[in-house]
Design an enzyme around this catalytic site. Sequence first.
Site, PDB file in Angstrom:
ATOM      1  N   HIS A 188      17.006  25.996  23.724  1.00  0.00           N
ATOM      2  CA  HIS A 188      17.377  26.169  22.351  1.00  0.00           C
ATOM      3  C   HIS A 188      16.580  26.992  21.387  1.00  0.00           C
ATOM      4  O   HIS A 188      17.206  27.592  20.447  1.00  0.00           O
ATOM      5  CB  HIS A 188      16.969  24.477  21.750  1.00  0.00           C
ATOM      6  CG  HIS A 188      17.843  23.446  22.046  1.00  0.00           C
ATOM      7  ND1 HIS A 188      19.253  23.545  21.741  1.00  0.00           N
ATOM      8  CD2 HIS A 188      17.697  22.535  22.974  1.00  0.00           C
ATOM      9  CE1 HIS A 188      20.058  22.267  22.294  1.00  0.00           C
ATOM     10  NE2 HIS A 188      19.169  21.973  23.008  1.00  0.00           N
ATOM     11  N   ARG A 294      41.137  45.263  29.798  1.00  0.00           N
ATOM     12  CA  ARG A 294      41.784  45.720  30.882  1.00  0.00           C
ATOM     13  C   ARG A 294      41.499  44.558  32.109  1.00  0.00           C
ATOM     14  O   ARG A 294      40.447  44.579  32.747  1.00  0.00           O
ATOM     15  CB  ARG A 294      40.732  46.816  31.323  1.00  0.00           C
ATOM     16  CG  ARG A 294      41.098  48.089  30.346  1.00  0.00           C
ATOM     17  CD  ARG A 294      39.967  49.209  30.587  1.00  0.00           C
ATOM     18  NE  ARG A 294      40.181  50.599  30.340  1.00  0.00           N
ATOM     19  CZ  ARG A 294      39.921  51.114  29.160  1.00  0.00           C
ATOM     20  NH1 ARG A 294      39.078  50.524  28.359  1.00  0.00           N
ATOM     21  NH2 ARG A 294      40.351  52.094  29.014  1.00  0.00           N
ATOM     22  N   ARG A 330      46.271  43.769  29.543  1.00  0.00           N
ATOM     23  CA  ARG A 330      47.221  44.394  30.267  1.00  0.00           C
ATOM     24  C   ARG A 330      47.417  43.956  31.778  1.00  0.00           C
ATOM     25  O   ARG A 330      46.142  43.396  32.199  1.00  0.00           O
ATOM     26  CB  ARG A 330      46.472  45.944  30.369  1.00  0.00           C
ATOM     27  CG  ARG A 330      46.964  46.839  31.337  1.00  0.00           C
ATOM     28  CD  ARG A 330      46.539  48.174  31.218  1.00  0.00           C
ATOM     29  NE  ARG A 330      45.389  48.574  31.604  1.00  0.00           N
ATOM     30  CZ  ARG A 330      44.183  49.482  31.542  1.00  0.00           C
ATOM     31  NH1 ARG A 330      44.907  50.687  30.892  1.00  0.00           N
ATOM     32  NH2 ARG A 330      43.245  49.621  32.150  1.00  0.00           N
ATOM     33  N   GLU A 428      51.758  55.783  28.605  1.00  0.00           N
ATOM     34  CA  GLU A 428      50.510  56.811  29.028  1.00  0.00           C
ATOM     35  C   GLU A 428      51.090  57.715  30.090  1.00  0.00           C
ATOM     36  O   GLU A 428      50.267  58.342  30.696  1.00  0.00           O
ATOM     37  CB  GLU A 428      49.749  55.934  29.557  1.00  0.00           C
ATOM     38  CG  GLU A 428      50.031  54.864  30.795  1.00  0.00           C
ATOM     39  CD  GLU A 428      48.650  54.113  31.351  1.00  0.00           C
ATOM     40  OE1 GLU A 428      47.470  54.505  31.019  1.00  0.00           O
ATOM     41  OE2 GLU A 428      49.196  53.174  31.680  1.00  0.00           O
ATOM     42  N   ASN A 451      44.371  58.561  27.399  1.00  0.00           N
ATOM     43  CA  ASN A 451      43.452  58.951  28.518  1.00  0.00           C
ATOM     44  C   ASN A 451      44.401  59.616  29.668  1.00  0.00           C
ATOM     45  O   ASN A 451      44.269  60.638  29.945  1.00  0.00           O
ATOM     46  CB  ASN A 451      42.390  57.986  29.084  1.00  0.00           C
ATOM     47  CG  ASN A 451      41.585  57.069  28.027  1.00  0.00           C
ATOM     48  OD1 ASN A 451      41.479  57.854  26.764  1.00  0.00           O
ATOM     49  ND2 ASN A 451      41.310  55.849  28.443  1.00  0.00           N
ATOM     50  N   ASP A 452      45.114  58.401  29.901  1.00  0.00           N
ATOM     51  CA  ASP A 452      46.220  59.134  31.172  1.00  0.00           C
ATOM     52  C   ASP A 452      47.226  60.036  30.536  1.00  0.00           C
ATOM     53  O   ASP A 452      47.620  61.171  31.157  1.00  0.00           O
ATOM     54  CB  ASP A 452      46.909  57.835  31.599  1.00  0.00           C
ATOM     55  CG  ASP A 452      46.116  57.108  32.799  1.00  0.00           C
ATOM     56  OD1 ASP A 452      45.338  58.146  33.494  1.00  0.00           O
ATOM     57  OD2 ASP A 452      45.688  56.040  32.995  1.00  0.00           O
ATOM     58  N   ARG A 462      41.533  63.615  35.007  1.00  0.00           N
ATOM     59  CA  ARG A 462      40.287  63.168  34.113  1.00  0.00           C
ATOM     60  C   ARG A 462      39.078  62.796  34.879  1.00  0.00           C
ATOM     61  O   ARG A 462      38.079  62.777  34.191  1.00  0.00           O
ATOM     62  CB  ARG A 462      40.903  61.821  33.371  1.00  0.00           C
ATOM     63  CG  ARG A 462      41.273  60.645  34.400  1.00  0.00           C
ATOM     64  CD  ARG A 462      42.086  59.542  33.430  1.00  0.00           C
ATOM     65  NE  ARG A 462      41.079  58.479  32.819  1.00  0.00           N
ATOM     66  CZ  ARG A 462      41.553  57.387  32.527  1.00  0.00           C
ATOM     67  NH1 ARG A 462      43.054  57.032  32.638  1.00  0.00           N
ATOM     68  NH2 ARG A 462      40.783  56.539  32.064  1.00  0.00           N
ATOM     69  N   CYS A 499      45.262  52.583  22.375  1.00  0.00           N
ATOM     70  CA  CYS A 499      44.336  52.059  23.195  1.00  0.00           C
ATOM     71  C   CYS A 499      43.403  53.247  23.870  1.00  0.00           C
ATOM     72  O   CYS A 499      42.371  52.706  24.279  1.00  0.00           O
ATOM     73  CB  CYS A 499      44.747  51.190  23.745  1.00  0.00           C
ATOM     74  SG  CYS A 499      45.649  51.262  25.163  1.00  0.00           S
TER      75      CYS A 499
HETATM   76  C1  PEP Z   1      44.601  55.364  28.817  1.00  0.00           C
HETATM   77  O1  PEP Z   1      45.063  55.576  30.006  1.00  0.00           O
HETATM   78  O2  PEP Z   1      44.452  55.818  27.785  1.00  0.00           O
HETATM   79  C2  PEP Z   1      44.073  53.951  28.881  1.00  0.00           C
HETATM   80  C3  PEP Z   1      43.580  53.179  27.781  1.00  0.00           C
HETATM   81  O3  PEP Z   1      43.776  53.216  30.219  1.00  0.00           O
HETATM   82  P1  PEP Z   1      42.755  53.529  31.190  1.00  0.00           P
HETATM   83  O4  PEP Z   1      41.724  54.314  30.583  1.00  0.00           O
HETATM   84  O5  PEP Z   1      42.220  52.165  31.574  1.00  0.00           O
HETATM   85  O6  PEP Z   1      43.337  53.981  32.365  1.00  0.00           O
HETATM   86 MG    MG Z   2      45.535  54.543  31.723  1.00  0.00          MG
END
Ligand code: PEP
Ligand code: MG
Length: 550
Positions: A188, A294, A330, A428, A451-452, A462, A499
């Site tokens: 607590h 994720r 996702r 993506e 990102n992708d 990447r 995202c």
């Molecule tokens: C992306 O590809 O931008 C993404 C958000 O997914 P991850 O980075 O998990 O591949």
């Molecule tokens: Mg991705």
Amino acid sequence: MQVVTGKSVLNGIAIGKIKIYKAPKREISSDPAQNPEAELECFEEAVEKAIEQQNVLYEKALASAGESSAEIFEVHAMMLQDDDLIDAAKEIITSQNHTAEYAVKQAFDNQAKVFAEMDDPYLRARSADIIDIQQSVLNILMGISADSMQGTEPAILAAEDFAPSETVRLDKSLLLGMITSEGSTNSHTAILARSMNIPALVQCGQVLDEWEGKLAIIDGYNSCAYIDPTPDLLESLTNRRKEDEKKQALLQELKGKTNTTIDGRTINVFANIGSPADIGQVQQNDAGGVGLFRSEFIYLNSKNYPTESEQFEAYRHALESLAPKLVVIRTCDIGADKMVDYMNLEKEANPALGYRAIRICLTRRDFFKTQLRALLRASAYGNLAIMFPMIISIRELRECRDLLDECRKELEAENVRIGKYQVGIMVETPAAVLCADELAKECDFFSIGTNDLTQYTCAIDRQNAKLEPFSDTHHPAVLREIRMTIEAGHRHNCWVGICGELGADLSLTETFLRMGVDELSVNPASVLPLRKTIRGIDLRLPEKKDEVQK
Ligand code: PEP
Ligand code: MG
């Protein structure tokens, strides 16, 4: 410098001088009482006062730490009215002719021992509560003020442990942090410290008298404390604390406010998470929802395929904790850089272009259906959106939707309750951008994975650090693709978010708003700075940056 490790109760930094918090020694005599009737009266009065104190502590904890933290004091007040306990103490005074202090010591110790020996961990923990209320009654009987132990200067208090009542009674304006040699992160006291936002380190094994008056730092991020820190460490952790303070101030400034530009455009700012354990961060940073859960981290943290019920529990927990906020989950994006042994995926020459994500799910259908069933079952517990990764064609989207429908029918036949849910995809791949019009007709939403998308558009792996000099996160091709995706989505009533990491790039926030993005989902730490940036933008003024080539 001495480094002390323990368990951290709160991610935060406290810096200050140590004050050893020690209860005064109580000498309790076992000699017979002179006047047992007067002792009985003293005992009854002390118990009455202790109950009043618990009620005051309840109100204080309610105001500073909330209902669930305050409840313990209601329990304490009830314990002080427990007939067995009170009668046992009275019996020691009247039949054995002892003082009120001695009776409290004996009767409460006996009951604490009974609880300490119980099998049930909840009941076993009540033993500490009996000792806590015993201290309160003894302090009243012996005229000891607990407040006097804290001193008058702001300090980090170090003790063997703190009882919940001690924690609440402490003057917060003088309390910088807490270090205890005992205690647990779920006690607590720890819960109270956390809800009062005080960095605390528990279970650090020892608290030495020689620390009294020494400068110390509690580093809650790394579960340790430094006694007599080096100047360099002091400087770097002072800076870290300043950053935390800025964040807190920002949180206070933005809490409850909408993400609206000066000219009145509102967008959603959500957070990206990897597991239900990150939900606290979503709440701490006041995100409007989760834009990317994720789910593959559930697979990565497991030694074998996670079962339907394990997944259901994880999704339900996230949805229930955040309802009515939207949670975009996702589906499994395993493969490429995210491999698990139990799936026996072969090594490939080009993993990023290989057998990954939806490609695995659409070929191992039972594996995919386990996740879809878990998601559909969880949909009854909150506001769910299901998102498919790495989609390159309308055929793949339809196959995913067909499997989802198949799972829904199965569950309906099993009389399982299913709630409402949205269905969307990650955009993506350049293929998805170029097919965005067709895809949008069959989606509730798009979330752009920059990102992708950058990797596949610019043909830049990447994962390959050597390619950093060639990579341009603001590449006009990617920015054009983002615009195309948003426009295609809007033509077909499909909301569009971002995202990928680019969503948190504040130098692009205005550009994205001008493109018409509906949602930005970023790592929890970026939520507040992004919200502040949005509130400072005026879209009626000429665009400050013109990165996007039209
Ligand atoms: C992306 O590809 O931008 C993404 C958000 O997914 P991850 O980075 O998990 O591949
Ligand atoms: Mg991705």
